[in-house]
Scaffold this motif. Structure first.
Motif, PDB file in Angstrom:
ATOM      1  N   UNK A   1       0.861  -1.135  -0.020  1.00 34.67           N
ATOM      2  CA  UNK A   1      -0.097   0.078   0.029  1.00 34.67           C
ATOM      3  C   UNK A   1       0.948   1.474  -0.029  1.00 34.67           C
ATOM      4  N   UNK A   2       1.990   1.118   0.846  1.00 32.72           N
ATOM      5  CA  UNK A   2       2.870   2.418   0.921  1.00 32.72           C
ATOM      6  C   UNK A   2       3.441   2.598  -0.351  1.00 32.72           C
ATOM      7  N   UNK A   3       3.861   1.428  -0.936  1.00 32.85           N
ATOM      8  CA  UNK A   3       4.746   1.832  -2.535  1.00 32.85           C
ATOM      9  C   UNK A   3       3.801   2.275  -3.131  1.00 32.85           C
ATOM     10  N   UNK A   4       2.551   1.780  -3.516  1.00 35.35           N
ATOM     11  CA  UNK A   4       1.571   2.355  -4.364  1.00 35.35           C
ATOM     12  C   UNK A   4       1.384   3.632  -4.241  1.00 35.35           C
ATOM     13  N   UNK A   5       1.022   4.014  -2.763  1.00 33.72           N
ATOM     14  CA  UNK A   5       0.642   5.519  -2.412  1.00 33.72           C
ATOM     15  C   UNK A   5       1.991   6.577  -2.872  1.00 33.72           C
ATOM     16  N   UNK A   6       3.097   6.150  -2.482  1.00 33.03           N
ATOM     17  CA  UNK A   6       4.131   6.994  -2.658  1.00 33.03           C
ATOM     18  C   UNK A   6       4.686   7.047  -4.076  1.00 33.03           C
ATOM     19  N   UNK A   7       4.747   5.926  -4.904  1.00 34.40           N
ATOM     20  CA  UNK A   7       5.246   5.985  -6.191  1.00 34.40           C
ATOM     21  C   UNK A   7       4.485   5.514  -7.325  1.00 34.40           C
ATOM     22  N   UNK A   8       3.160   5.055  -7.022  1.00 34.82           N
ATOM     23  CA  UNK A   8       2.330   4.620  -7.994  1.00 34.82           C
ATOM     24  C   UNK A   8       2.519   3.200  -8.651  1.00 34.82           C
ATOM     25  N   UNK A   9       3.195   2.240  -7.782  1.00 35.68           N
ATOM     26  CA  UNK A   9       3.654   1.103  -8.519  1.00 35.68           C
ATOM     27  C   UNK A   9       2.216   0.425  -8.517  1.00 35.68           C
ATOM     28  N   UNK A  10       2.317  -0.444  -9.775  1.00 30.90           N
ATOM     29  CA  UNK A  10       1.227  -1.190  -9.967  1.00 30.90           C
ATOM     30  C   UNK A  10       1.548  -2.649  -9.133  1.00 30.90           C
ATOM     31  N   UNK A  11       0.445  -3.386  -9.154  1.00 27.94           N
ATOM     32  CA  UNK A  11       0.506  -4.922  -8.497  1.00 27.94           C
ATOM     33  C   UNK A  11       1.794  -5.609  -8.524  1.00 27.94           C
ATOM     34  N   UNK A  12       2.165  -5.669  -9.968  1.00 28.00           N
ATOM     35  CA  UNK A  12       3.296  -6.485 -10.245  1.00 28.00           C
ATOM     36  C   UNK A  12       4.557  -5.903  -9.613  1.00 28.00           C
ATOM     37  N   UNK A  13       4.650  -4.507  -9.745  1.00 23.69           N
ATOM     38  CA  UNK A  13       6.013  -3.714  -9.040  1.00 23.69           C
ATOM     39  C   UNK A  13       5.975  -3.836  -7.719  1.00 23.69           C
ATOM     40  N   UNK A  14       4.726  -3.694  -7.201  1.00 25.97           N
ATOM     41  CA  UNK A  14       4.590  -3.909  -5.684  1.00 25.97           C
ATOM     42  C   UNK A  14       5.049  -5.331  -5.241  1.00 25.97           C
TER      43      UNK A  14
ATOM     44  N   UNK B   1      -0.573   5.286   5.520  1.00 22.80           N
ATOM     45  CA  UNK B   1      -0.994   4.000   5.221  1.00 22.80           C
ATOM     46  C   UNK B   1      -1.689   3.415   6.243  1.00 22.80           C
ATOM     47  N   UNK B   2      -1.406   3.802   7.676  1.00 20.72           N
ATOM     48  CA  UNK B   2      -1.908   3.392   8.735  1.00 20.72           C
ATOM     49  C   UNK B   2      -3.583   4.231   8.776  1.00 20.72           C
ATOM     50  N   UNK B   3      -3.660   5.316   8.539  1.00 22.34           N
ATOM     51  CA  UNK B   3      -4.737   5.923   8.350  1.00 22.34           C
ATOM     52  C   UNK B   3      -5.787   5.132   7.340  1.00 22.34           C
ATOM     53  N   UNK B   4      -5.109   4.744   6.400  1.00 21.50           N
ATOM     54  CA  UNK B   4      -6.200   3.998   5.272  1.00 21.50           C
ATOM     55  C   UNK B   4      -6.497   2.633   5.922  1.00 21.50           C
ATOM     56  N   UNK B   5      -5.626   2.061   6.588  1.00 19.46           N
ATOM     57  CA  UNK B   5      -5.835   0.672   7.399  1.00 19.46           C
ATOM     58  C   UNK B   5      -6.889   0.821   8.396  1.00 19.46           C
ATOM     59  N   UNK B   6      -6.841   1.741   8.989  1.00 23.51           N
ATOM     60  CA  UNK B   6      -7.807   2.031  10.130  1.00 23.51           C
ATOM     61  C   UNK B   6      -9.370   2.261   9.302  1.00 23.51           C
ATOM     62  N   UNK B   7      -9.235   3.026   8.146  1.00 22.33           N
ATOM     63  CA  UNK B   7     -10.527   3.133   7.534  1.00 22.33           C
ATOM     64  C   UNK B   7     -11.233   1.878   6.889  1.00 22.33           C
ATOM     65  N   UNK B   8      -9.971   1.092   6.432  1.00 20.24           N
ATOM     66  CA  UNK B   8     -10.433  -0.034   6.013  1.00 20.24           C
ATOM     67  C   UNK B   8     -11.278  -1.009   7.305  1.00 20.24           C
ATOM     68  N   UNK B   9     -10.374  -0.910   8.118  1.00 25.46           N
ATOM     69  CA  UNK B   9     -10.795  -1.926   9.405  1.00 25.46           C
ATOM     70  C   UNK B   9     -12.156  -1.357   9.782  1.00 25.46           C
ATOM     71  N   UNK B  10     -12.487  -0.065   9.801  1.00 21.75           N
ATOM     72  CA  UNK B  10     -13.758   0.460  10.389  1.00 21.75           C
ATOM     73  C   UNK B  10     -14.787  -0.085   9.301  1.00 21.75           C
ATOM     74  N   UNK B  11     -14.619   0.052   8.047  1.00 22.42           N
ATOM     75  CA  UNK B  11     -15.708  -0.258   7.150  1.00 22.42           C
ATOM     76  C   UNK B  11     -15.858  -1.806   6.912  1.00 22.42           C
ATOM     77  N   UNK B  12     -15.031  -2.586   6.983  1.00 24.74           N
ATOM     78  CA  UNK B  12     -14.919  -3.697   6.705  1.00 24.74           C
ATOM     79  C   UNK B  12     -14.394  -4.916   7.564  1.00 24.74           C
ATOM     80  N   UNK B  13     -14.746  -6.117   7.581  1.00 26.79           N
ATOM     81  CA  UNK B  13     -14.168  -7.117   8.589  1.00 26.79           C
ATOM     82  C   UNK B  13     -13.275  -7.820   7.992  1.00 26.79           C
TER      83      UNK B  13
END
Lengths: 75, 164
Positions: free
Chosen positions: A47-60, B33-45
């Motif tokens: 998730x962090x990688x995707x957010x920071x540099x826009x990596x796709x699933x394969x790159x991640x 990323x942790x903020x997003x994680x918390x959001x996901x947790x709140x929304x889904x199981x």
């Protein structure tokens, strides 16, 4: 890992490497640091990688696998 | 989401732990990323399970049983196609094998006579087996001819064909 640039990581090419450098992640070990700080959690790191540099699933996946293997061997 | 962004790092970590997550340090680089994680947790199981359980993806694989029935009904159809190719006549596709077999005996040229002793071959596994055996014999015959001609001492032993 030493003094390798971030572009030497699997899945990280020139474009993604450039974006990571803009965020301050200019060396491979800095990304490694991020991976470790995220407690080596696969999903968090991807998730962090995707957010920071826009990596796709394969790159991640490639980058994560690369760092995970390094950690398994040397950490 | 705004409320989450207003949480302190500590509060965010505590909330994550409340959902069973085990967050690392909440830093500038990890906060988002942790903020997003918390959001996901709140929304889904489901998100919680993803954190802790090993990831396995099960794709449905059809049982072998599901595969076995189809080949049997197919073989008579394959036969019918063979019949169609040779005869070039529109045959009724819905016909039972017996009628197709009778059509074979009536109209066929010599080539399709090979498919004639079908009922016995069909029971053992269909047209393909029988044809394969015949082709194999033909190939073996040619290999035999080649082998004969390879021996240095003998002359050409290819059986002469009249009118060649």
């Amino acid at each position: 890992m030493g003094e390798k640039s971030v572009t030497e990581l699997a899945g990280i090419g020139e474009v993604l490497g450039g974006r990571l450098k803009d965020h301050g992640f200019d060396m491979a070990y800095v990304v490694l640091g991020q991976f470790l700080v995220l407690k080596k959690d696969e999903e968090m790191f991807k998730d962090w990688l995707k957010e920071t540099c826009g990596a796709n699933a394969k790159q991640q996946g490639d980058c994560h696998q690369c760092l995970k293997e390094w950690c398994d061997n040397f950490l | 989401m705004e409320e989450i962004q207003n949480l302190t790092d500590k509060e965010l970590a505590e909330q994550l732990r409340g959902y069973g997550a085990n967050p690392g340090p909440i830093l500038a680089s990890t906060r988002s990323v942790y903020e997003k994680r918390l959001l996901k947790l709140r929304e889904g199981v489901a998100a919680v399970d993803k954190l802790h359980k090993p990831r396995t993806k099960y794709t449905e694989v059809p049982d072998d049983e599901e595969r076995s029935p189809p080949p049997k009904p197919r073989s008579p159809r394959v036969r019918k196609r063979v019949v169609k190719k040779v005869e070039v006549e529109p045959e009724e596709v819905d016909d039972v094998d017996n009628s197709a077999a009778s059509d074979l005996t009536d109209n066929e040229p010599s080539q399709t006579s090979m498919t004639d002793p079908e009922p016995s071959a069909k029971s053992s596994g269909g047209v393909a087996m029988y044809v394969k055996v015949v082709i194999l014999l033909i190939v073996l015959f040619f290999v035999y001819l080649v082998y004969i001609n390879m021996e240095p001492s003998s002359g050409n032993r290819v059986p002469k064909i009249k009118g060649d």
